[in-house]
Design a protein around this motif. Structure first.
Motif, PDB file in Angstrom:
ATOM      1  N   VAL A   1      93.281  34.341  52.856  1.00 44.74           N
ATOM      2  CA  VAL A   1      94.141  33.342  53.502  1.00 44.74           C
ATOM      3  C   VAL A   1      93.270  32.462  54.389  1.00 44.74           C
ATOM      4  O   VAL A   1      92.560  32.951  55.274  1.00 44.74           O
ATOM      5  CB  VAL A   1      95.246  34.028  54.325  1.00 44.74           C
ATOM      6  N   VAL A   2      93.324  31.160  54.143  1.00 41.67           N
ATOM      7  CA  VAL A   2      92.444  30.227  54.850  1.00 41.67           C
ATOM      8  C   VAL A   2      93.279  29.231  55.655  1.00 41.67           C
ATOM      9  O   VAL A   2      94.111  28.515  55.109  1.00 41.67           O
ATOM     10  CB  VAL A   2      91.545  29.450  53.870  1.00 41.67           C
ATOM     11  N   ASN A   3      93.021  29.194  56.947  1.00 40.38           N
ATOM     12  CA  ASN A   3      93.532  28.135  57.811  1.00 40.38           C
ATOM     13  C   ASN A   3      92.349  27.322  58.323  1.00 40.38           C
ATOM     14  O   ASN A   3      91.185  27.678  58.090  1.00 40.38           O
ATOM     15  CB  ASN A   3      94.331  28.731  58.976  1.00 40.38           C
TER      16      ASN A   3
ATOM     17  N   PRO B   1      97.056  26.315  52.857  1.00 41.16           N
ATOM     18  CA  PRO B   1      98.184  25.385  52.993  1.00 41.16           C
ATOM     19  C   PRO B   1      98.122  24.314  51.910  1.00 41.16           C
ATOM     20  O   PRO B   1      97.035  23.856  51.540  1.00 41.16           O
ATOM     21  CB  PRO B   1      97.969  24.757  54.383  1.00 41.16           C
ATOM     22  N   GLY B   2      99.272  23.923  51.396  1.00 40.76           N
ATOM     23  CA  GLY B   2      99.308  22.836  50.427  1.00 40.76           C
ATOM     24  C   GLY B   2      98.734  21.568  51.029  1.00 40.76           C
ATOM     25  O   GLY B   2      98.785  21.341  52.244  1.00 40.76           O
ATOM     26  N   GLY B   3      98.167  20.736  50.173  1.00 40.93           N
ATOM     27  CA  GLY B   3      97.584  19.494  50.652  1.00 40.93           C
ATOM     28  C   GLY B   3      98.632  18.530  51.177  1.00 40.93           C
ATOM     29  O   GLY B   3      99.787  18.539  50.746  1.00 40.93           O
ATOM     30  N   ILE B   4      98.221  17.697  52.119  1.00 39.85           N
ATOM     31  CA  ILE B   4      99.072  16.607  52.620  1.00 39.85           C
ATOM     32  C   ILE B   4      98.292  15.311  52.401  1.00 39.85           C
ATOM     33  O   ILE B   4      97.198  15.145  52.942  1.00 39.85           O
ATOM     34  CB  ILE B   4      99.422  16.769  54.111  1.00 39.85           C
TER      35      ILE B   4
ATOM     36  N   ALA C   1     105.418  36.497  57.302  1.00 35.15           N
ATOM     37  CA  ALA C   1     104.380  37.393  57.812  1.00 35.15           C
ATOM     38  C   ALA C   1     103.079  37.195  57.065  1.00 35.15           C
ATOM     39  O   ALA C   1     103.060  36.878  55.876  1.00 35.15           O
ATOM     40  CB  ALA C   1     104.839  38.842  57.687  1.00 35.15           C
ATOM     41  N   ILE C   2     101.976  37.402  57.798  1.00 38.88           N
ATOM     42  CA  ILE C   2     100.625  37.443  57.225  1.00 38.88           C
ATOM     43  C   ILE C   2      99.946  38.665  57.819  1.00 38.88           C
ATOM     44  O   ILE C   2      99.729  38.727  59.030  1.00 38.88           O
ATOM     45  CB  ILE C   2      99.796  36.188  57.551  1.00 38.88           C
TER      46      ILE C   2
ATOM     47  N   VAL D   1      91.230  38.204  54.494  1.00 42.29           N
ATOM     48  CA  VAL D   1      91.923  38.774  53.342  1.00 42.29           C
ATOM     49  C   VAL D   1      93.237  39.341  53.843  1.00 42.29           C
ATOM     50  O   VAL D   1      93.255  40.181  54.752  1.00 42.29           O
ATOM     51  CB  VAL D   1      91.071  39.868  52.657  1.00 42.29           C
ATOM     52  N   ALA D   2      94.334  38.855  53.296  1.00 41.93           N
ATOM     53  CA  ALA D   2      95.643  39.267  53.795  1.00 41.93           C
ATOM     54  C   ALA D   2      96.724  38.991  52.751  1.00 41.93           C
ATOM     55  O   ALA D   2      96.517  38.242  51.794  1.00 41.93           O
ATOM     56  CB  ALA D   2      95.981  38.534  55.095  1.00 41.93           C
TER      57      ALA D   2
END
Length: 550
Positions: free
Chosen positions: A48-50, A117-120, A68-69, A56-57
């Motif tokens: 999971v990347v922010n 996250p989806g692209g904007i 939840a994450i 890793v989650a």
């Protein structure tokens, strides 16, 4: 593979124990592990990347929201009363290894892949009336293409109708009814009077628009002068709305076009020759200085040249709040295509500001990697080969615009991440998070956090992509990235908690997208009032002077 005897005994014991723990009304029901109607997703085992962190989650989504994450998500018995059947399905799926359980919980295996996250996309033109024609992608086809490419929200530009902001907004509301993903609006300002000033206030306070664009180019059509620019900047500041500029010197561009025609240069190459990088740099510098004079943040759209980028770098170094937005075409292409001997091929690359000479692309990439430029858009403005042919004898009549809404996410990954210029967290920042922050919708958008909208992509860094007009999802019959391939493929797109792209298949329906209101006074306005106060205190004026006796 059939389960062994030991596994069967363990499963029987597990189910028996679970039934004893269930409320009697549930254990006697025939609905045990039956499918429900709510939308629940569990994304297992991915990284999971922010923008600030990666781990890793597992990610659990319910009814379009990230719930939840955690490194390993398990469902407690506290949740049993409301999600009994999904819980049963979830546990059984993990025990037996089933990837999808009924209609209640869908489990997606993201092991070895990035969950982001989806692209904007901050810059698009769908169903846009321009140069006596209209872009081929509407709010359904353009958004469907975006989803196939991992973009889950875009911000489009509303053009006033005969100068009326309200009429323009209402027209775009109708166009967007067919949307299949979330979207927001910027608003263009093409004239100035008290009515426009009042309408800007209405747009911000009631319609959810927090940015206004001023065209410094397209003389005789959309272009505004410095007087209007100053009035617009002042109004934006008072409303907490972000001023945006298309920075080219429109008067000089007009002169350049006339010069090319006089020289007999009527083909697509005349487009680039008539509006050189120096004119983009001049307009960028002028807009930056006027924004500094007013003391309001500034956003420069589609930065295409070293000239413009360097002006932004200088302003930011001095402490001014200037955002620079390069677009996918500027990072991936060079102007040589405009000299192609086939008109149809050359014409499809006509956009404004023009795609520049080789070298500008590398400089823009470096500026992204070092923070001089902050995010990546597309300026997706799709005109087909028939429309482009309107200028076959005069480049001034070629509708300006290229595609990119579907290709941006893959191109940025391949150009910037695969080359080692940026990290995976930087990729999320440049393609999603920073846009959400600038336009004040973070962390609802641009993040994988509890409470954020479930706009999620799963990218496989080991898969490859190839771009062709035959396989893309735009209505466009050409593609400026034709034949380009690279590493890093978006395999799953989730928009609003719905899986809309999987196994190279789109699952979208008109009318499922939502208009996202964007509130004013983003982080870019923090401290603006203090800077104003400091300026006033520094004036040492007015000076008290004795009146003359004569």
């Amino acid at each position: 593979m059939a389960m062994g005897l030991t596994s069967q005994l363990l499963l029987s014991l597990f189910i028996s124990t679970l039934l004893l723990l269930l409320p009697s009304s549930l254990s006697q029901s025939n609905q045990f592990c039956d499918a429900g109607t709510s939308s629940k997703l569990l994304i297992k085992g991915g990284t999971v990347v922010n923008a600030h962190h990666q781990q890793v989650a597992d990610v659990y989504v319910e009814d379009g929201i990230i719930v939840a994450i955690n490194p390993t998500i398990t469902v407690s018995f506290t949740l049993l009363s409301t999600t009994t059947f999904s819980f049963c399905s979830f546990l059984l799926s993990n025990f037996i290894g089933i990837s999808q359980v009924g209609d209640e919980v869908t489990v997606i295996d993201a092991t070895g892949k990035f969950v982001m996250p989806g692209g904007i996309d901050p810059h698009t033109h769908l169903e846009f009336e321009f140069m006596d024609t209209e872009t081929v992608d509407d709010f359904f086809s353009g958004q469907a293409a975006a989803l196939a490419g991992g973009t889950t929200m875009h911000i489009d530009f509303v053009i006033p109708h005969k100068g009326s902001l309200t009429a323009g907004f209402e027209a775009y509301e109708k166009k967007a009814k067919k949307s299949c993903m979330d979207y927001g609006f910027h608003m263009a300002i093409t004239k100035w009077d008290e009515t426009v000033s009042r309408e800007m206030e209405l747009m911000v306070k009631e319609k959810g628009i927090n940015s206004f664009k001023f065209f410094m180019a397209y003389k005789g059509a959309l272009m505004i002068n410095d007087e209007l620019l100053l009035e617009g900047f002042k109004k934006c500041k008072s409303l907490g709305a972000l001023a945006m500029v298309h920075a080219e010197n429109g008067d000089a561009v007009y002169e350049g076009q006339e010069k090319m025609i006089e020289l007999g240069i009527t083909g697509p190459e005349g487009h680039a020759l008539s509006r050189p990088a120096v004119l983009e740099g001049e307009a960028t510098a002028r807009a930056i200085r006027l924004a500094d004079f007013v003391n309001t943040p500034l956003y420069v759209v589609h930065v295409m040249s070293i000239d413009a980028m360097e002006e932004i770098a200088k302003a930011r170094k001095s402490g001014q709040r200037v955002i620079g937005e390069p677009v996918a075409s500027g990072l991936a292409l060079d102007e040589s295509w405009l000299w192609h001997p086939d008109f149809e091929t050359a014409a499809k690359y006509v956009m404004s500001p023009p795609i520049r000479k080789r070298g500008h692309d590398k400089a823009l990439q470096a500026a992204l990697s070092t923070g001089v430029l902050q995010l990546v858009g597309t300026d997706h403005c799709a005109f087909n080969s028939t429309q482009k042919a309107l200028g076959i004898d005069d480049f001034r009549k070629i509708p300006n615009g290229v595609n990119g809404i579907e290709e941006r996410m893959h191109l940025v990954w391949d150009i910037m991440v695969e080359s080692g210029q940026i990290s995976v967290t930087d990729y999320v920042r440049l393609t999603s998070t920073e846009c959400a922050r600038i336009f004040n919708i973070y962390p609802r958008k641009g993040a994988i956090l509890p409470g954020s909208d479930a706009d999620i992509i799963i990218l496989n860094p080991n898969s490859t992509f190839e771009i062709t007009a035959k396989s893309h999802h735009s209505k466009l019959d050409t593609n400026v990235y034709e034949g380009r391939s690279g590493k890093g493929k978006i395999e799953v797109t989730i928009a609003g908690g719905r899986v809309v792209w999987e196994n190279n298949e789109l699952k979208v329906a008109p009318g499922t997208g939502r208009y996202i209101k964007m509130p004013p006074f983003s982080y870019l306005f923090n401290g603006i009032d203090k800077k104003d106060a400091f300026y006033l205190n520094s004036l040492q004026a007015p000076v008290k002077r004795a009146k003359s006796n004569t």
